[in-house]
Enzyme design. Structure first.
Site, mmCIF file in Angstrom:
data_model
loop_
_atom_site.group_PDB
_atom_site.id
_atom_site.type_symbol
_atom_site.label_atom_id
_atom_site.label_comp_id
_atom_site.label_asym_id
_atom_site.label_seq_id
_atom_site.Cartn_x
_atom_site.Cartn_y
_atom_site.Cartn_z
ATOM 1 N N ILE A 1 0.830 -1.185 0.000
ATOM 2 C CA ILE A 1 0.000 0.000 0.000
ATOM 3 C C ILE A 1 0.876 1.250 0.000
ATOM 4 O O ILE A 1 1.990 1.229 0.533
ATOM 5 C CB ILE A 1 -0.961 -0.021 1.220
ATOM 6 C CG1 ILE A 1 -1.950 1.163 1.194
ATOM 7 C CG2 ILE A 1 -0.203 -0.069 2.539
ATOM 8 C CD1 ILE A 1 -3.083 1.055 2.217
ATOM 9 N N CYS A 2 0.389 2.312 -0.632
ATOM 10 C CA CYS A 2 1.042 3.611 -0.605
ATOM 11 C C CYS A 2 2.443 3.525 -1.222
ATOM 12 O O CYS A 2 2.632 2.960 -2.291
ATOM 13 C CB CYS A 2 1.068 4.128 0.834
ATOM 14 S SG CYS A 2 1.611 5.847 1.038
ATOM 15 N N GLY A 3 3.445 4.065 -0.559
ATOM 16 C CA GLY A 3 4.789 4.130 -1.106
ATOM 17 C C GLY A 3 5.416 2.788 -1.405
ATOM 18 O O GLY A 3 6.326 2.693 -2.240
#
Length: 206
Positions: free
Chosen positions: A104-106
């Protein structure tokens, strides 16, 4: 194929975004899974929320065959050098072994740089965030809250999500691992994502 274990491994490193996997790990733990944290070393790390976490094991000790899933969260360090590259390489080992990974995300950018999104359906914060990594998977980007690529090409399944979608991320994890049946999974999502109080009756009824 998935790992035979009922253990899920959560990667931890300084500035990891602790809110992104709260729903995922809490409800896995409530449904019979053990969540173990994995660090580069056993030295404590500090989350983005300022919490100190003591890793249960090191990345060198992690084996895909002992795990049901590897979870990678966002962190400032994904876009600030190569410190977290070993976690992306661990993800490659999991996928090659047929054990799923959820990012998730970065962490999605970390997987993009590792080449793991080039041939798999995926999402992230926005398409141009991943495009900035120079990866070759832009045509497989899906504009959705969270995406699961089943790994039909022989590898493990891969879940990706953007930073604002911790509930959708958890839903995909639960679906992939078979934590809830379809009706209960839908009710869980409606309760935690939409605040639909009527979904609570479904959750309690099973």
């Amino acid at each position: 194929m998935t790992g035979s274990s009922r253990t899920v491994h959560l990667a931890v490193y300084d500035t990891f975004a602790d809110w992104e996997t709260g729903h995922t790990t809490a409800h896995l733990a409530r449904n019979g899974y053990t969540v173990r944290t994995v660090g580069l070393t056993r030295e404590p790390v500090t989350t983005m929320g300022g919490l100190r976490v003591q890793p249960d094991l090191t990345l060198d000790e992690l084996r895909a065959q002992d795990s049901a899933l590897l979870i990678l969260t966002g962190a400032d360090a994904w876009d600030a050098g190569d410190a977290l590259v070993p976690f992306a390489r661990a993800a490659r080992g999991f996928l090659d072994a047929g054990v799923p990974v959820a990012a998730i995300c970065g962490a999605t950018a970390g997987l993009a740089r590792e080449g793991l999104l080039d041939g798999r359906a995926h999402t992230s914060a926005v398409s141009f965030y991943l495009a900035a990594t120079g990866y070759a998977g832009g045509s497989r980007y899906v504009d959705a809250d969270a995406v699961t690529d089943s790994g039909a090409a022989g590898g493990g399944g891969l879940i990706t999500a953007g930073p604002t979608e911790p509930v959708a991320f958890a839903r995909e994890v639960f679906a992939l691992l078979g934590v809830y049946g379809p009706e209960k999974l839908d009710a869980w999502y409606r309760l935690f994502h939409d605040s639909d109080a009527s979904a609570y009756e479904v959750l309690e009824g099973e």
